[in-house]
Scaffold this motif. Structure first.
Motif, mmCIF file in Angstrom:
data_model
loop_
_atom_site.group_PDB
_atom_site.id
_atom_site.type_symbol
_atom_site.label_atom_id
_atom_site.label_comp_id
_atom_site.label_asym_id
_atom_site.label_seq_id
_atom_site.Cartn_x
_atom_site.Cartn_y
_atom_site.Cartn_z
ATOM 1 N N PRO A 25 1.308 -1.504 0.430
ATOM 2 C CA PRO A 25 0.189 -0.350 0.344
ATOM 3 C C PRO A 25 0.413 1.239 0.175
ATOM 4 C CG PRO A 25 -0.723 -1.166 1.658
ATOM 5 C CD PRO A 25 0.650 -2.094 0.915
ATOM 6 N N ALA A 26 1.814 1.548 0.665
ATOM 7 C CA ALA A 26 3.045 2.470 0.548
ATOM 8 C C ALA A 26 3.147 3.165 -0.686
ATOM 9 C CB ALA A 26 4.201 2.464 1.825
ATOM 10 N N ASN A 86 2.491 9.964 4.698
ATOM 11 C CA ASN A 86 2.435 8.520 5.467
ATOM 12 C C ASN A 86 1.423 7.673 4.550
ATOM 13 O OD1 ASN A 86 1.414 6.333 7.446
ATOM 14 N ND2 ASN A 86 -0.302 8.052 8.526
ATOM 15 N N THR A 87 0.476 6.837 4.757
ATOM 16 C CA THR A 87 0.081 5.833 4.287
ATOM 17 C C THR A 87 -0.927 5.390 5.109
ATOM 18 O OG1 THR A 87 1.750 5.433 1.785
ATOM 19 C CG2 THR A 87 -0.182 3.866 2.360
ATOM 20 N N ILE A 88 -2.155 5.247 5.417
ATOM 21 C CA ILE A 88 -3.088 4.572 6.095
ATOM 22 C C ILE A 88 -4.134 3.177 5.605
ATOM 23 C CG2 ILE A 88 -5.444 4.739 7.735
ATOM 24 C CD1 ILE A 88 -4.008 7.430 8.338
ATOM 25 N N ASP A 89 -3.724 2.516 6.188
ATOM 26 C CA ASP A 89 -4.615 1.406 5.485
ATOM 27 C C ASP A 89 -6.108 0.619 6.451
ATOM 28 O OD1 ASP A 89 -6.096 -1.678 4.740
ATOM 29 O OD2 ASP A 89 -4.306 -2.118 3.865
ATOM 30 N N THR A 90 -6.876 1.147 6.627
ATOM 31 C CA THR A 90 -7.959 1.325 7.520
ATOM 32 C C THR A 90 -9.038 0.041 7.144
ATOM 33 O OG1 THR A 90 -9.162 3.160 7.836
ATOM 34 C CG2 THR A 90 -7.166 2.271 9.836
ATOM 35 N N ALA A 91 -9.010 -0.323 5.816
ATOM 36 C CA ALA A 91 -10.045 -1.081 4.901
ATOM 37 C C ALA A 91 -10.651 0.382 4.420
ATOM 38 C CB ALA A 91 -10.622 -2.048 6.290
#
Lengths: 396, 379
Positions: A136-137, A154-159
């Protein structure tokens, strides 16, 4: 603490490649979901999807991207980010300043190239050009180097709530004095991976999704990207402003890895927390862009949570009926649609919903209309119970 | 920025539940894999369904959650306060499950598939499982920005403790070596081609490092009372230029340290990859000659959130008041320059961690102890 305003947006989705095209499609009640797509999956031509109408080659040409390791997700992200930067009138010296941050979200990263990834993980030598493009980053790392961003990245992954959390994180960076301007958004592209995943969960609708309808059969997957340029109130001067990012909250449902609790504790707490953060009472919210995936679970739970919080909820809709569920991009694209409503003082038709869910009696907005809006909410809920609500308020 | 009150760490070394860093565990097949605990106290049915990275993340988090079950291996830990939010940094959680699901898709030609691994394939599974087990409905997020995933989680936590005084947050960095992510990074040249023991990690002049993994968790808030340590400052950078990193370090020291303060220990993320060595050397170059330098990647291996291990190690060093000789790279005052620590004592209160991931993402984290630490060659 600085107030945070949106000064530029960019969006690409199944109903348009630009903000103007998306706006026109929303006004016209256009649905971008269809079975006519060209995806490398056996469900192509069978299930509806919300594909962006430009192929990778054309996107590359248009964006003048030579690097063969750049994935469709990165191309969509770059397309939307370019538009947002242009829209906000950002200049290169601002982009390269140490106080400009880039925060974005996605869920599948470069896994749109599922077959290439699968070949690479099972190979002993001679990996493909995509080895550093799968996570994802990789999207934000590409955008960072494209623009030479020197601030926080920043990269965020909370679905499915990823991009809403990226916008929230970006606004908090500004409020905490860690950035003066933030490029915040999300991107995801259609993938054999997610198509089969949601299909295995039996929540992919065989027909075009019908959010909040009694007879809804699941979600329709889409793709796209959107970015918002966030700036501090004191730096805006005479700039065009879309709205203030006035409130936000993140809460967890803590019930089940892939479905929401019947009482919708997570969604309720996220919406309630966002109101508290904005210092607003329930009756001040004029409109909600709901999460509204079209699944049996989400739409009923979200409806109940809205009723619990608002009593009689304000006008609402799910624009997933237009573009599908764009996963890691959805929180950003739907934030842009919420901003369009605020700026133009109008609400769009919530498509495909004929009958309210029994017991809730709630119907989304049935037709385009002008409506005075001061405060609007955008909801995003994800796997793992990650729920986030954002509130945007009309600027002055 | 924030105060660290409790820490746990599941790593390739004896770090959990009670740290003992004297004996060094070495890599097997160029991998430094974690020593998994027995997870007593965590419901078996939940544990069985967890992916490996989730298991180590949850296992390390469990002692920091409220009310450990009596009789569990965690019961010696004093009961922590309730948690107001969970912030996890991870670059590759869910990757193994993603690939397993891809295998199903391909093997069954997109037929009817079991959704279990798909649900676990999202990186937010770790934070979600911690919230499920602790019924925590507070703030919950997952930062996945590769080599700066933990740093962004740390920054998030620092903002949260500022925004919400007296709230407690669970902060962590978790990553696993999966067969698949190992292969991707191996093909991309990030691991040694020839088998190498982690004990010789810094001696081998070749490209690549040794794969590692771990879960380091921290209970943090804004209160200095009874804290183990304090994170004073954080800086991050994307660059492929050692000079830019060196300039950032100089700027960091010039602007963040108060008059009279000095760095007492430089904890370097040197990882045995000769292509990355210029980053570490150019940083060491501008440090005062009397600053001791220590390294940690021979303990945890190379992984995107290895800086979380470094923060844990810094807290441990500041608490235990001793520095294991195997981590020392330079101990000024020693009769033999470059010798690993024959020096008697050095007062140590401020530890500066520098980490680089793939020579493209860099971070500086400054940690201050609540007591002065005395470094000594304790053997």
């Amino acid at each position: 603490m600085s107030k945070v305003f949106v000064t530029g947006v960019g969006v690409i989705s199944a109903i348009g490649n630009t903000l103007a095209e998306n706006h026109m499609s929303l006004q016209q009640g256009r649905c971008g979901l269809s079975t006519s797509g060209n995806l490398p999956t056996r469900y192509a031509g069978i299930l509806p999807f919300g594909e962006v109408g430009i192929d990778d080659g054309t996107l590359r040409e248009k964006l003048r991207v030579q690097d063969p390791g750049v994935t469709r997700t990165s191309l969509l992200a770059l397309h939307a980010l370019k538009e947002a930067i242009r829209d906000a009138g950002m200049i290169p010296s601002q982009l390269g300043a140490g106080d400009t941050a880039l925060v974005s979200a996605n869920t599948v990263g470069g896994m749109c190239l599922m077959d290439e990834l699968y070949r690479d993980v099972n190979r002993d030598a001679n990996g493909s050009v995509f080895l550093s493009s799968y996570d994802p980053a990789s999207i934000n790392i590409y955008l960072q180097s494209y623009y030479g961003i020197k601030g926080i990245v920043n990269t965020i992954d909370t679905a499915c709530s990823s991009a809403a959390n990226a916008i929230m994180y970006g606004a908090r960076l500004i409020r905490n004095g860690l950035a003066k301007r933030v490029l915040a958004g999300g991107a995801d592209s259609l993938s054999k991976f997610t198509i089969n995943g949601f299909n295995a969960l039996h929540i992919l609708s065989p027909e075009i999704c019908t959010p909040f309808d009694r007879d809804r059969k699941g979600l329709t997957l889409g793709e796209g990207a959107a970015f918002l340029v966030l700036e501090r109130e004191e730096d805006i001067r005479d700039k065009k402003v879309y709205a203030e990012v006035s409130g936000f909250a993140n809460s967890t449902d803590a019930f089940h890895p892939s479905s929401l609790s019947a009482e919708g504790e997570g969604p309720y707490l996220a919406m309630k927390g966002a109101l508290a953060s904005a210092g607003l009472k329930e009756d001040k919210i004029d409109f909600i862009n709901a999460h509204g995936t079209g699944t049996e679970n989400n739409d009923e739970v979200e409806s109940r949570a809205m009723i619990r919080l608002f009593g009689e909820p304000p006008p609402f809709l799910s624009t997933k009926a237009n573009i599908g569920h764009t996963l890691g991009a959805s929180g950003a694209i739907e934030a842009v649609y919420t901003l369009l409503s605020l700026v133009h003082q109008e609400v769009y038709a919530g498509l495909h919903c004929k009958h309210p869910i029994p017991g809730t009696g709630l119907l989304p907005i049935q037709a385009y209309r002008r409506l005075p809006l001061h405060h609007a909410m955008s909801n995003s809920f994800g796997f793992g119970g990650n729920c986030t609500s954002l509130i945007f308020s009309k600027a002055r | 920025m924030l105060h660290i009150h409790q820490t746990t760490c599941i790593s390739p070394q004896r770090t959990f539940p009670h740290p003992d860093l004297e004996e060094l565990h070495e890599s097997v097949n160029s991998r430094l894999s974690v020593i998994e605990p027995d997870y007593t106290g965590i419901p078996q049915n939940a544990l069985r369904r967890m992916a490996r990275s989730t298991r180590i993340g949850v296992g390390a988090a469990f002692p920091l959650l409220r009310r450990p079950e009596a009789g569990s291996s965690y019961s010696s830990v004093t009961s922590p306060p309730s948690i107001d939010g969970i912030i996890i940094g991870t670059a590759n959680a869910g990757m193994e499950e993603s690939i397993q699901f891809m295998k199903q898709i391909i093997d069954h030609e997109e037929g009817m598939l079991a959704p279990g691994v798909f649900v676990q394939s999202t990186p937010n599974t770790i934070a979600a499982q911690i919230s499920l087990l602790s019924r925590n409905r507070g703030y919950n997020t997952t930062h996945v920005h590769r080599g700066l995933a933990f740093e962004n989680a740390l920054l998030d936590a620092a903002m949260l403790v500022r925004e919400n005084p007296r709230h407690n947050y669970l902060l962590g960095g978790v990553d696993e070596i999966g067969a698949f992510n190992y292969n991707i990074d191996y093909l991309d040249g990030w691991y040694k081609k020839e088998a190498l023991s982690s004990k010789r990690l810094y001696e081998d002049n070749s490209a690549g490092s040794i794969a590692g993994e771990g879960a380091a968790l921290f209970l943090v808030n804004d209160r200095p009372e009874n804290a183990l340590a304090r994170v004073r400052a954080l800086a991050t950078l994307h660059s492929k230029d050692p000079a830019a990193v060196r300039d950032q370090l100089r700027h960091f020291i010039d602007t963040r340290l108060q008059a009279g303060e000095k760095i007492d220990l430089f904890l370097s993320g040197e990882n045995g990859d000769n292509r990355l060595l210029p980053f570490f050397l150019s940083c060491e170059d501008i440090l005062d000659r009397d600053i001791p330098i220590a390294r940690f990647k021979h303990m945890c291996g190379e992984y995107p959130t290895a800086s979380a291990f470094a923060v844990w190690l810094a807290c441990h060093l500041l608490q235990s008041q001793s520095i294991p000789p195997h981590i020392i790279k330079r101990m000024p005052g020693s009769t033999d320059p470059g010798n690993r620590g024959d020096k008697n004592t050095v007062a140590c209160r401020n530890i500066l961690i520098y980490n680089s991931h793939k020579g493209a993402q860099h971070s500086f984290i400054w940690i201050t102890g609540t007591h002065a630490l005395t470094t000594r060659p304790d053997r």
